[in-house]
Design an enzyme around this catalytic site. Sequence first.
Site, mmCIF file in Angstrom:
data_model
loop_
_atom_site.group_PDB
_atom_site.id
_atom_site.type_symbol
_atom_site.label_atom_id
_atom_site.label_comp_id
_atom_site.label_asym_id
_atom_site.label_seq_id
_atom_site.Cartn_x
_atom_site.Cartn_y
_atom_site.Cartn_z
ATOM 1 N N ALA A 276 0.949 -1.396 -0.153
ATOM 2 C CA ALA A 276 -0.052 0.115 -0.026
ATOM 3 C C ALA A 276 0.927 1.463 0.120
ATOM 4 O O ALA A 276 0.423 2.177 -0.620
ATOM 5 C CB ALA A 276 -0.850 0.121 1.002
ATOM 6 N N ASP A 322 26.393 26.812 -31.292
ATOM 7 C CA ASP A 322 26.913 27.432 -32.510
ATOM 8 C C ASP A 322 26.685 28.761 -33.097
ATOM 9 O O ASP A 322 25.381 29.100 -32.739
ATOM 10 C CB ASP A 322 26.725 26.352 -33.471
ATOM 11 C CG ASP A 322 27.525 26.212 -34.617
ATOM 12 O OD1 ASP A 322 28.726 26.500 -34.481
ATOM 13 O OD2 ASP A 322 26.978 26.292 -35.890
ATOM 14 N N ASP A 635 23.609 22.835 -35.702
ATOM 15 C CA ASP A 635 23.050 22.308 -36.678
ATOM 16 C C ASP A 635 24.066 21.511 -37.762
ATOM 17 O O ASP A 635 23.496 20.598 -38.302
ATOM 18 C CB ASP A 635 22.362 23.557 -37.584
ATOM 19 C CG ASP A 635 23.756 24.709 -37.771
ATOM 20 O OD1 ASP A 635 24.916 24.410 -37.408
ATOM 21 O OD2 ASP A 635 23.283 25.507 -38.569
ATOM 22 N N ASP A 639 28.734 19.604 -35.234
ATOM 23 C CA ASP A 639 28.125 19.831 -33.910
ATOM 24 C C ASP A 639 27.654 18.551 -33.161
ATOM 25 O O ASP A 639 27.439 18.401 -31.834
ATOM 26 C CB ASP A 639 26.890 20.804 -33.813
ATOM 27 C CG ASP A 639 27.443 22.175 -34.489
ATOM 28 O OD1 ASP A 639 28.494 22.601 -34.106
ATOM 29 O OD2 ASP A 639 26.616 22.735 -35.159
ATOM 30 N N THR A 732 -8.739 8.814 -5.881
ATOM 31 C CA THR A 732 -8.558 10.047 -5.051
ATOM 32 C C THR A 732 -6.901 10.337 -5.199
ATOM 33 O O THR A 732 -6.525 11.530 -5.409
ATOM 34 C CB THR A 732 -8.714 9.814 -3.480
ATOM 35 O OG1 THR A 732 -10.055 9.389 -3.518
ATOM 36 C CG2 THR A 732 -8.385 11.075 -2.829
#
Length: 893
Positions: A276, A322, A635, A639, A732
């Site tokens: 529980a 970059d 990009d 990189d 609940t």
Amino acid sequence: MQAIRLLPNNVEKKKKDQGLSSAEARRRMEVYGKNKLATKKKKSWLLLFISQFTDFMVLVLLAATAISMIIGDITEAITILAIVFINALLGFYQEMHTEKIMEAIEKLAAPKAKVIRDNEMREIPAEEVVPGDLTVIEAGDRIPADGVLIMANELQVDESMLTGESMPVRKQVIHNETDTDATFPKNHVYMGCLVTAGTGRAVVTKTGMETEMGKIAHMIQEAEQQDTPLQKRLETLGTYIVIACLVICAIVSLTGIIRGENVFSMLLAGISLAVAAVPEGLPAVVTIALALGVQRMAKRNALVRKLPAVETLGCATVICSDKTGTLTENKMRVVSIYCGRTRYQVTRDDNEENKNRILFQGKPVDPVKMPALNLMALTGILCGNVNIRKVEDEEKISEEYVFLGDPTEVALVRMAVEAGYDPEKIAEEYKRLREIPFDSERKMMSVMCSTPSGDRIIFAKGAPEVILQRCTSIMVANNERKILDYDIKRIEQENTYMAQNALRVIAMAYRIIEKGKSLPSDFEQQLTFLGLAGMMDPPRKEVYDAVEKCKIAGIKPVMITGDHKETAKAVAKELKIIDGNENVLTGNEIESLSDRELKERLKDTAVFARVLPKHKLRLVKAYKEEGYIVAMTGDGVNDAPAVKEADIGVAMGLTGTDVTRQAASMILMDDNFSTIVAAVEEGRNIYNNIRKFIRYLLSCNIGEVLTMFLGMLMGLPVPLLPAQILLVNLVTDGLPAIALSMETGDPDIMKQKPRDPNEHIFSGGLWQLIITRGIFIGVVTLLSFILVFRQSLSLEAARTAALVTLVLSQLIHVFECKSEKKNIFEINLLSNLWLVGAVFTSLSVLACVVYVPALQNVFKTVPLLPEYWLYVAGLCLLPPVISSFFRSKKDEA
């Protein structure tokens, strides 16, 4: 689409070369293999699904399932299994979906290649290119493999994806021994790079993984993928919960045995309580919270490939970016003009996207009405070899131009076109008669054109010092006069000023040879000086605010580029990444530093120039070893290794290469640096929301365990039945916790400093809040059980009162969890309608369980008398009142 070609009329006759024979190409294919990048073997969908069950918390839940089945609680076991399975499906779907989006790594190389085979040119798939092939390349092509040039006609190649250098490289057949860039010689070409101008032929030397791109791809595959901070914290949380469960199990079992209870019964009772205590909804709610964050980021043009990525970016302390294409537009633009002893600024009109404005003292001027500026615009269009394509958009009733050629020449043409000049009309009026091309020794270019009046006009552009030597006059105040020493000195000063601001400076001049006069032997002499054009790759407009927000948020923006030191410094200063006094560290300087020295330099350095891929990787590792949470944007292929090594890798979606996207955790679909700042904000909000529902779930679970534990210690009947505890866990706990993950967040969150990378998820007093409220919930629930049991002597009524008290206490507490700084009376309870709906649903279920006869039989409940409701209401309101009182006293102190 219509093309306007402003190219020289003479075309060099192509050299003939037999190249390889088809048979030899097939033989070499067997030896060297296909010309493509190797990829790691992808997991099958079955293994990918199974991997969802290897998380530590999931393993804990599976153990809880086994225990539930052993003690005969099949309902609990089925419930936990259902939750685990749903959680696994969510993770599996997210990974499969993003893998399909990003399954493009084999498209990196040029899809087609032109080669000479059997003495004729053929177009073949790029993967069929072999070492020894003779490739034919021209403007617009992507180079299919690494090779050595045997012919180059005004050939220029954009190698920024490998080097980070924003300017294309002018290629040559003969290797220059003085070439300072020994890593990428100018007589070599490299796979994946774009040809921006000219034509050439190259003999292939390396293919596939042996190419420079292949080496970088190998670095990416070797980079270790580490757990994110969120994953580490949740794993720690799972460990604590298991330890707590074992302690609870042992205490309950020993207590019962000491009291003389049956040993086996007490062991089962302890195990039941331990089960529980496990918050089985936690992994599902965390996954849902992150998935919701992913959806919100998608609306803001960010694609998240891995769920924890958003939260990780939220605790970033440094963003390594970059320069080219990320902080800047990756397009050379004229930004300053010196003409007629006057300095002009060139800006883009925010209201008209494709329009340039030439400003003098902040006011626009019309270049057509100013002879010197007009001639500079004509020189920019005519004195160069730029391919201009005019694209007509019938729906928008607008025109756009696509420029292909040398970036410097493109910048000059773009300036004129966007200022309102029609290149097609100008090319018709001024017919090119002759061209003397640019070369590295002359440092200038000239073209001779005919004019509508029959005169001949020479347009020249080049290095300022070279053009000045050939000028005998200057145009000032729209009139020509003899050039004076004062003029030359002023021009040299302006040239120095532009160069110090990292601008690439081009001088322009002209000469008119009247109709009927003979052409001088050297028509590039006796020129009239027009002016200087200063150009640069300008920063993106939105980056200014993004950098400022990063600094306010306590995040250090760092520029890592392969570009020139002075160019990088100028851009960083413009964006206020540095204030102008900080040092710029170059790749060569990085090479000379030890790891310890490099880490020391990180503290006062925010710009790194002339770096290679290995330097980027080393910098990211150094930051991580110093305790930073590192985000790396990029990009180009160069990189990608650093992007993968970083805690959170961010790739550009529009201009980025597929290798970088594959390595990244998040992709910016609009290449907008400001989207990163939005991701930081989203990540911080998600982390705060995770803390909120962890606070709520654990407080509720502690309350449930204490209710049962204290009842057993006091010798009372079991306060809650297993079915009732299960109802609380399902209804609940779960719904309000999920609704908490939809909180909009603190509006001032980007004014806060980043979290300490080593900060525990329970830091800032969260443990105290959880334990205190858990005790409150457990005590009031047990008090409700005792009061009703003593008055009614009905065990069912007492258990119903305990159930109602437990549920209502938790539902009141969920509103307190909206803020760690405010009490419930200071919080806007209706700000999250999802939470209001979840609480209403839970209350409806509770009412049905108490008052619907069919459900009363299932959950062993009875309707409560009015006085019992008074007990329940008073006890439920007691904890928030006491908590608010002590919080106000603490604030006053």
